[in-house]
Design a protein around this motif. Structure first.
Motif, short mmCIF file in Angstrom:
data_model
loop_
_atom_site.label_atom_id
_atom_site.label_comp_id
_atom_site.label_asym_id
_atom_site.label_seq_id
_atom_site.Cartn_x
_atom_site.Cartn_y
_atom_site.Cartn_z
N UNK A 45 0.85 -1.19 0.00
CA UNK A 45 0.00 0.00 0.00
C UNK A 45 0.88 1.24 0.00
N UNK A 46 0.71 2.09 -1.00
CA UNK A 46 1.50 3.31 -1.14
C UNK A 46 0.72 4.47 -0.53
N UNK A 47 1.38 5.23 0.34
CA UNK A 47 0.74 6.37 0.98
C UNK A 47 1.72 7.53 1.07
N UNK A 48 1.18 8.73 1.05
CA UNK A 48 2.00 9.93 1.16
C UNK A 48 1.64 10.67 2.44
N UNK A 49 2.67 10.98 3.22
CA UNK A 49 2.50 11.69 4.49
C UNK A 49 3.16 13.06 4.42
N UNK A 50 2.68 13.96 5.24
CA UNK A 50 3.35 15.24 5.44
C UNK A 50 4.54 14.99 6.35
N UNK A 51 5.73 15.37 5.95
CA UNK A 51 6.93 15.04 6.71
C UNK A 51 7.01 15.81 8.03
N UNK A 52 6.26 16.90 8.19
CA UNK A 52 6.30 17.68 9.42
C UNK A 52 5.22 17.26 10.41
#
Length: 261
Positions: free
Chosen positions: A68-75
């Motif tokens: 499962x590919x997901x994108x998070x906010x790094x902050x």
């Protein structure tokens, strides 16, 4: 076809310097510990979106069921939802022919190797990773969705284990209904309800989970004891679990910090 080649998993086990989730976790618990946990849980880096993470679902028998590919906010560590929810599956991105996704618990591959700990199940993969650092007395798995793997087929991997369900706020009632599945499969399972009982209305509205309570102030791990003194809800959480947080016994506040209190 219902499995992914191991070589594909290995190819993603790098590039953490551009992985947003790794950056967020490392800022809280340190780079070395973040990398240890990412490798332990087989969390990789995806090129599908810049900074994206891939959570591999690997069954207890070692078969890679999916990614499962997901994108998070790094902050903030929050999932990127705008301009659309950034979530995709490896088999869809690669257009693997005749692939049939059969999900398993995130972290399930650890079950054969960690047999001496009870199992705690949360919804979010990120939460399972962070909870493993703070509360290692449990083996933390994730459903990867509100009730994704809480079905009769998937829970068979948990036979012979003691299980505690740790739902997000506002999901407690739904997860309580799932206890029947465990009972019918002769799996000893309990529901951790202390989060729901101690939460404020604002926290419920946000749908917080156990990791949000543990890292509420995003402070280094060594000062969690002071956090618990300032935040009674966090102390209540730890007491309810009857656990000790890693590293607390090594913490010695400085003279300046003692004078400031």
């Amino acid at each position: 076809m219902n499995r992914i080649d191991d070589a594909m998993v290995e190819a993603t086990m790098r590039g953490y310097d551009r992985n947003n989730l790794f950056a967020f976790v490392a800022a809280i618990i340190g780079s070395d510990e973040a990398q240890r946990l990412m490798e332990m849980y087989r969390v990789g880096t995806s090129k599908h979106w810049h900074g994206a993470t891939v959570f591999w679902q690997i069954a207890a028998d070692g078969n890679v069921r999916g990614g499962k590919i997901m994108l998070y906010d790094r902050l903030t560590g929050h999932r990127v939802q705008e301009p659309f929810p950034h979530i995709h599956w490896v088999h869809s991105v690669l257009k693997l022919p005749d692939f049939k996704l059969t999900q398993c618990f995130f972290g399930e591959h650890l079950l054969p190797y960690i047999r001496d700990k009870p199992v705690a199940i949360v919804e979010s993969e990120k939460t399972a990773i962070l909870a493993t650092h703070y509360l290692p007395q449990y083996l933390w798995l994730a459903t990867g969705g509100k009730c994704s793997c809480l079905n009769r087929e998937a829970i068979q991997a948990l036979r012979g284990r003691e299980v505690m369900l740790v739902p997000d706020l506002n999901a407690t009632d739904d997860w309580r209904k799932k206890l029947t599945l465990f009972e019918e499969s002769e799996i000893k399972a309990t529901l951790f309800e202390s989060l729901e009982q101690m939460a404020t209305d604002d926290q419920r509205e946000q749908g917080l989970d156990i990791a949000d309570f543990l890292i509420a102030e995003q402070t280094p791990h060594g000062i969690l004891e002071q956090m618990m003194q300032r935040n009674p809800a966090l102390r209540q959480l730890v007491d309810a679990l009857q656990l000790e947080l890693v590293g607390i016994e090594d913490y010695k506040p400085s003279e300046s910090s003692l004078k400031s209190e």
